[in-house]
Scaffold this motif. Structure first.
Motif, mmCIF file in Angstrom:
data_model
loop_
_atom_site.group_PDB
_atom_site.id
_atom_site.type_symbol
_atom_site.label_atom_id
_atom_site.label_comp_id
_atom_site.label_asym_id
_atom_site.label_seq_id
_atom_site.Cartn_x
_atom_site.Cartn_y
_atom_site.Cartn_z
ATOM 1 N N MET A 185 -36.032 -27.584 -31.520
ATOM 2 C CA MET A 185 -36.137 -26.292 -30.857
ATOM 3 C C MET A 185 -34.760 -25.806 -30.392
ATOM 4 O O MET A 185 -34.534 -24.613 -30.340
ATOM 5 C CB MET A 185 -37.083 -26.374 -29.669
ATOM 6 C CG MET A 185 -38.535 -26.544 -30.038
ATOM 7 S SD MET A 185 -39.073 -25.102 -30.938
ATOM 8 C CE MET A 185 -40.492 -25.714 -31.721
ATOM 9 N N LYS A 186 -33.898 -26.747 -30.051
ATOM 10 C CA LYS A 186 -32.558 -26.361 -29.625
ATOM 11 C C LYS A 186 -31.799 -25.700 -30.778
ATOM 12 O O LYS A 186 -31.035 -24.762 -30.565
ATOM 13 C CB LYS A 186 -31.802 -27.575 -29.111
ATOM 14 C CG LYS A 186 -30.417 -27.265 -28.628
ATOM 15 C CD LYS A 186 -30.086 -28.066 -27.407
ATOM 16 C CE LYS A 186 -28.655 -27.814 -26.999
ATOM 17 N NZ LYS A 186 -28.523 -26.799 -26.025
ATOM 18 N N ASP B 128 -32.913 -22.145 -31.057
ATOM 19 C CA ASP B 128 -32.302 -21.375 -29.976
ATOM 20 C C ASP B 128 -30.853 -21.031 -30.323
ATOM 21 O O ASP B 128 -30.405 -19.900 -30.095
ATOM 22 C CB ASP B 128 -32.378 -22.161 -28.666
ATOM 23 C CG ASP B 128 -31.991 -21.324 -27.474
ATOM 24 O OD1 ASP B 128 -32.552 -20.210 -27.334
ATOM 25 O OD2 ASP B 128 -31.130 -21.770 -26.692
ATOM 26 N N THR B 129 -30.137 -21.972 -30.887
ATOM 27 C CA THR B 129 -28.750 -21.727 -31.293
ATOM 28 C C THR B 129 -28.678 -20.685 -32.399
ATOM 29 O O THR B 129 -27.817 -19.795 -32.371
ATOM 30 C CB THR B 129 -28.090 -23.039 -31.768
ATOM 31 O OG1 THR B 129 -28.173 -24.008 -30.726
ATOM 32 C CG2 THR B 129 -26.644 -22.817 -32.154
ATOM 33 N N ASN C 179 -29.371 -17.280 -30.849
ATOM 34 C CA ASN C 179 -28.207 -16.821 -30.087
ATOM 35 C C ASN C 179 -27.110 -16.317 -31.025
ATOM 36 O O ASN C 179 -26.449 -15.318 -30.733
ATOM 37 C CB ASN C 179 -27.668 -17.943 -29.200
ATOM 38 C CG ASN C 179 -28.548 -18.201 -28.012
ATOM 39 O OD1 ASN C 179 -29.335 -17.356 -27.598
ATOM 40 N ND2 ASN C 179 -28.447 -19.395 -27.458
ATOM 41 N N CYS D 196 -35.623 -11.079 -31.380
ATOM 42 C CA CYS D 196 -35.046 -12.390 -31.044
ATOM 43 C C CYS D 196 -35.434 -12.835 -29.648
ATOM 44 O O CYS D 196 -35.745 -14.015 -29.431
ATOM 45 C CB CYS D 196 -33.526 -12.347 -31.187
ATOM 46 S SG CYS D 196 -32.948 -12.296 -32.880
ATOM 47 N N LYS E 54 -37.555 -16.165 -28.681
ATOM 48 C CA LYS E 54 -37.035 -17.127 -27.709
ATOM 49 C C LYS E 54 -38.048 -17.374 -26.583
ATOM 50 O O LYS E 54 -38.224 -18.502 -26.127
ATOM 51 C CB LYS E 54 -35.714 -16.635 -27.125
ATOM 52 C CG LYS E 54 -34.554 -16.771 -28.074
ATOM 53 C CD LYS E 54 -33.285 -16.249 -27.461
ATOM 54 C CE LYS E 54 -32.818 -17.221 -26.430
ATOM 55 N NZ LYS E 54 -31.414 -17.537 -26.440
ATOM 56 N N VAL F 226 -40.828 -19.604 -27.928
ATOM 57 C CA VAL F 226 -40.354 -20.985 -28.071
ATOM 58 C C VAL F 226 -40.270 -21.666 -26.713
ATOM 59 O O VAL F 226 -40.705 -22.808 -26.552
ATOM 60 C CB VAL F 226 -38.994 -21.007 -28.806
ATOM 61 C CG1 VAL F 226 -38.337 -22.368 -28.701
ATOM 62 C CG2 VAL F 226 -39.171 -20.603 -30.253
ATOM 63 N N LYS F 227 -39.734 -20.977 -25.708
ATOM 64 C CA LYS F 227 -39.640 -21.569 -24.369
ATOM 65 C C LYS F 227 -41.022 -21.853 -23.794
ATOM 66 O O LYS F 227 -41.236 -22.862 -23.128
ATOM 67 C CB LYS F 227 -38.846 -20.660 -23.438
ATOM 68 C CG LYS F 227 -37.369 -20.718 -23.694
ATOM 69 C CD LYS F 227 -36.592 -19.898 -22.695
ATOM 70 C CE LYS F 227 -35.118 -19.969 -23.010
ATOM 71 N NZ LYS F 227 -34.311 -19.259 -22.046
#
Length: 79
Positions: free
Chosen positions: A1-2, A5-6, A9, A62, A66, A69-70
């Motif tokens: 998941m990180k 997120d990257t 971003n 986006c 996000k 996902v969070k």
């Protein structure tokens, strides 16, 4: 998941950068050669507004991804 997120971003930063760069280019071009924009039927800043709308749509998508996902991460951590 990180990693997702990257990636999100990076996409958000790239889209914002393209918008800013395009806006600077159009303003500079208009100040350098206003006669080219005088013959157009639309105002000189129309392309900036179009890029702004596109940027806003991409950023909202986006941000929504996000948030989802969070939410899933929090849901998984609580279980």
């Amino acid at each position: 998941m990180k990693r997702l997120d990257t990636i999100l971003n990076t996409i958000m930063g790239a889209v914002a950068g393209v918008f800013i760069g395009h806006g600077i280019y159009v303003v500079r071009d208009f100040k350098t050669r206003p006669e080219l924009y005088a013959i157009q039927s639309a105002p000189w800043y129309t392309s900036i507004l179009m890029y702004g709308a596109y940027t806003l749509v991409v950023l909202l998508i986006c941000i929504a991804i996000k948030a989802i996902v969070k939410h899933k991460i929090k849901k998984t951590d609580s279980n």
